[in-house]
Design a protein around this motif. Structure first.
Motif, PDB file in Angstrom:
ATOM      1  N   ARG A  35       0.828  -1.204   0.000  1.00  0.00           N
ATOM      2  CA  ARG A  35       0.000   0.000   0.000  1.00  0.00           C
ATOM      3  C   ARG A  35       0.862   1.253   0.000  1.00  0.00           C
ATOM      4  N   MET A  36       1.923   1.254   0.807  1.00  0.00           N
ATOM      5  CA  MET A  36       2.807   2.410   0.886  1.00  0.00           C
ATOM      6  C   MET A  36       3.559   2.628  -0.424  1.00  0.00           C
ATOM      7  N   ILE A  37       3.989   1.536  -1.046  1.00  0.00           N
ATOM      8  CA  ILE A  37       4.706   1.642  -2.319  1.00  0.00           C
ATOM      9  C   ILE A  37       3.783   2.201  -3.393  1.00  0.00           C
ATOM     10  N   ALA A  38       2.543   1.737  -3.409  1.00  0.00           N
ATOM     11  CA  ALA A  38       1.590   2.227  -4.406  1.00  0.00           C
ATOM     12  C   ALA A  38       1.378   3.735  -4.253  1.00  0.00           C
ATOM     13  N   GLU A  39       1.264   4.206  -3.011  1.00  0.00           N
ATOM     14  CA  GLU A  39       1.077   5.636  -2.781  1.00  0.00           C
ATOM     15  C   GLU A  39       2.333   6.424  -3.144  1.00  0.00           C
ATOM     16  N   PHE A  40       3.489   5.887  -2.804  1.00  0.00           N
ATOM     17  CA  PHE A  40       4.753   6.576  -3.048  1.00  0.00           C
ATOM     18  C   PHE A  40       5.044   6.717  -4.537  1.00  0.00           C
ATOM     19  N   THR A  41       4.767   5.669  -5.297  1.00  0.00           N
ATOM     20  CA  THR A  41       5.116   5.677  -6.724  1.00  0.00           C
ATOM     21  C   THR A  41       4.038   6.317  -7.596  1.00  0.00           C
ATOM     22  N   ARG A  42       2.911   6.673  -7.016  1.00  0.00           N
ATOM     23  CA  ARG A  42       1.854   7.301  -7.816  1.00  0.00           C
ATOM     24  C   ARG A  42       2.367   8.585  -8.474  1.00  0.00           C
ATOM     25  N   SER A  43       3.210   9.323  -7.781  1.00  0.00           N
ATOM     26  CA  SER A  43       3.788  10.541  -8.355  1.00  0.00           C
ATOM     27  C   SER A  43       5.219  10.321  -8.829  1.00  0.00           C
ATOM     28  N   ARG A  44       5.662   9.071  -8.811  1.00  0.00           N
ATOM     29  CA  ARG A  44       7.025   8.742  -9.232  1.00  0.00           C
ATOM     30  C   ARG A  44       6.988   7.504 -10.138  1.00  0.00           C
ATOM     31  N   PRO A  45       6.335   7.594 -11.267  1.00  0.00           N
ATOM     32  CA  PRO A  45       6.125   6.402 -12.106  1.00  0.00           C
ATOM     33  C   PRO A  45       7.397   5.829 -12.702  1.00  0.00           C
ATOM     34  N   ARG A  46       8.496   6.575 -12.681  1.00  0.00           N
ATOM     35  CA  ARG A  46       9.728   6.077 -13.289  1.00  0.00           C
ATOM     36  C   ARG A  46      10.667   5.407 -12.289  1.00  0.00           C
ATOM     37  N   VAL A  47      10.256   5.321 -11.032  1.00  0.00           N
ATOM     38  CA  VAL A  47      11.054   4.595 -10.043  1.00  0.00           C
ATOM     39  C   VAL A  47      10.896   3.096 -10.277  1.00  0.00           C
ATOM     40  N   GLN A  48      12.026   2.393 -10.416  1.00  0.00           N
ATOM     41  CA  GLN A  48      12.022   0.942 -10.589  1.00  0.00           C
ATOM     42  C   GLN A  48      12.133   0.283  -9.218  1.00  0.00           C
ATOM     43  N   LEU A  49      11.243  -0.693  -8.950  1.00  0.00           N
ATOM     44  CA  LEU A  49      11.140  -1.258  -7.609  1.00  0.00           C
ATOM     45  C   LEU A  49      11.391  -2.759  -7.576  1.00  0.00           C
ATOM     46  N   SER A  50      11.937  -3.174  -6.449  1.00  0.00           N
ATOM     47  CA  SER A  50      12.037  -4.596  -6.140  1.00  0.00           C
ATOM     48  C   SER A  50      11.617  -4.770  -4.688  1.00  0.00           C
ATOM     49  N   LEU A  51      10.675  -5.676  -4.432  1.00  0.00           N
ATOM     50  CA  LEU A  51      10.179  -5.912  -3.077  1.00  0.00           C
ATOM     51  C   LEU A  51      10.313  -7.386  -2.743  1.00  0.00           C
ATOM     52  N   GLU A  52      10.983  -7.678  -1.641  1.00  0.00           N
ATOM     53  CA  GLU A  52      11.125  -9.052  -1.165  1.00  0.00           C
ATOM     54  C   GLU A  52      10.652  -9.143   0.276  1.00  0.00           C
ATOM     55  N   VAL A  53      10.202 -10.323   0.642  1.00  0.00           N
ATOM     56  CA  VAL A  53       9.786 -10.606   2.012  1.00  0.00           C
ATOM     57  C   VAL A  53      10.735 -11.657   2.576  1.00  0.00           C
ATOM     58  N   GLY A  54      11.241 -11.416   3.775  1.00  0.00           N
ATOM     59  CA  GLY A  54      12.185 -12.363   4.353  1.00  0.00           C
ATOM     60  C   GLY A  54      12.287 -12.217   5.859  1.00  0.00           C
ATOM     61  N   SER A  55      13.091 -13.066   6.439  1.00  0.00           N
ATOM     62  CA  SER A  55      13.311 -13.027   7.881  1.00  0.00           C
ATOM     63  C   SER A  55      14.264 -11.890   8.239  1.00  0.00           C
ATOM     64  N   VAL A  56      14.440 -11.666   9.532  1.00  0.00           N
ATOM     65  CA  VAL A  56      15.377 -10.635   9.973  1.00  0.00           C
ATOM     66  C   VAL A  56      16.783 -10.963   9.499  1.00  0.00           C
ATOM     67  N   ASP A  57      17.165 -12.239   9.558  1.00  0.00           N
ATOM     68  CA  ASP A  57      18.495 -12.638   9.079  1.00  0.00           C
ATOM     69  C   ASP A  57      18.648 -12.358   7.587  1.00  0.00           C
ATOM     70  N   GLU A  58      17.587 -12.579   6.823  1.00  0.00           N
ATOM     71  CA  GLU A  58      17.652 -12.300   5.386  1.00  0.00           C
ATOM     72  C   GLU A  58      17.722 -10.808   5.121  1.00  0.00           C
ATOM     73  N   ILE A  59      17.046 -10.022   5.930  1.00  0.00           N
ATOM     74  CA  ILE A  59      17.150  -8.567   5.807  1.00  0.00           C
ATOM     75  C   ILE A  59      18.596  -8.124   6.021  1.00  0.00           C
ATOM     76  N   ILE A  60      19.228  -8.661   7.038  1.00  0.00           N
ATOM     77  CA  ILE A  60      20.629  -8.319   7.309  1.00  0.00           C
ATOM     78  C   ILE A  60      21.512  -8.673   6.121  1.00  0.00           C
ATOM     79  N   GLN A  61      21.363  -9.897   5.600  1.00  0.00           N
ATOM     80  CA  GLN A  61      22.219 -10.337   4.499  1.00  0.00           C
ATOM     81  C   GLN A  61      21.992  -9.517   3.237  1.00  0.00           C
ATOM     82  N   HIS A  62      20.749  -9.182   2.944  1.00  0.00           N
ATOM     83  CA  HIS A  62      20.462  -8.385   1.746  1.00  0.00           C
ATOM     84  C   HIS A  62      21.069  -6.983   1.856  1.00  0.00           C
TER      85      HIS A  62
END
Length: 304
Positions: free
Chosen positions: A109-136
């Protein structure tokens, strides 16, 4: 080598026909323009203008140079536009990773609102554990992380973004759905979905039970609040979930009740100290912080 400013002067003299006209257009003195033209001719080694009755007539060579210079000016304007867009956060690459309770409902929902005025922003969204967040983040595969649990790593910067609460999610027809608030200890007497003692949420809940001299009992163990929430929606039982997991969309299949004693949680924004954080990533982090602090926005969840 001819510089961009010299080419601008050359083109201005060609367009206006006099050094005085070019000087006025460029907000410089007429002698400065005349000296610049002479210097350019010295650099290229041949005349660029014929002097006739106070006017300068460009040679074919000068016209050729000016024509090529227009491509350079167009490219320079394009670069300036890109810089303005990057400064404004309207273009760029944004790679985000979040724990499931944030990544499945609130973050889209937040990404949709944020990019509504920024259509040229390229996005990647992943879901993971805290350990995966650290590694990424420490590997540079993500620009931003979002988690209820604060990641612990010396190479990361962790910023509190918003305060939330643990709440009790119930099937709408469950007996606890009729209560105004629910005592945490009462969950031991119903089919209860909860978290392992080795997880941060499980440890936080266990501390409450320990202070009251008892142990937590549950029939189903899950790792993430998003999983617990879906099980509640399926009618499997009740569960404590963080309030962020309920933001982002209205749910008719779950009733939400406050708990006693209250348990607070914090949404953290995480960036890497090993890589520069892009301007668009910093903008999105601030966008999230401001959005989550606004009680009037539609993503807020009503807790009774």
């Amino acid at each position: 080598m001819i510089r961009v400013r010299q080419l601008e002067v050359l083109c201005a003299v060609i367009d206006l026909g006099t050094t005085s006209g070019a000087a006025e257009a460029l907000s410089v003195s007429q002698p400065a323009v005349s000296n610049m033209i002479r210097h350019i001719e010295d650099l290229v080694g041949f005349p660029l203008f014929k002097r006739e009755k106070g006017r300068l007539t460009p040679t074919p060579e000068a016209l050729h140079i000016a024509q090529e210079a227009q491509h350079l000016f167009s490219q320079q304007k394009r670069v300036d536009r890109i810089i303005d867009q990057l400064r404004g956060g309207t273009v760029g690459q944004l790679n985000v990773i979040a724990t499931p309770s944030i990544g499945y409902a609130l973050l889209p929902r937040m990404i949709a609102e944020f990019t509504r005025s920024r259509p040229r922003v390229q996005l990647s969204l992943e879901v993971g554990s805290v350990d995966e967040i650290i590694q990424h983040l420490i590997s540079g595969r993500a620009d931003l992380g979002f988690s209820i649990t604060s990641p612990r790593h010396s190479a990361l910067s962790v910023r509190p973004m918003a305060a939330g609460d643990m709440v009790c999610a119930c099937p709408p027809d469950h007996e606890l759905a009729h209560a105004r608030s629910i005592n945490l200890l009462d969950l031991n007497h119903v089919r209860h979905i909860s978290y392992g003692s080795g997880t941060p949420l499980g440890q936080m809940i266990d501390e409450v039970y320990s202070r009251h001299g008892t142990e937590r009992r549950y029939f189903c163990e899950v790792r993430h609040t998003s999983t617990a929430l879906e099980m509640v929606a399926a009618g499997a039982g009740v569960a404590l979930v963080d309030s962020f997991a309920l933001m982002g969309r209205a749910r008719q299949d779950v009733s939400v009740r406050a708990i006693q004693p209250a348990l607070s949680v914090t949404l953290h924004g995480v960036t890497s100290n090993l890589y520069p954080t892009s301007h668009v990533a910093l903008q999105f982090q601030e966008f999230m912080r401001e959005a989550l602090s606004d009680p009037e926005l539609p993503h807020r969840v009503e807790i009774t």
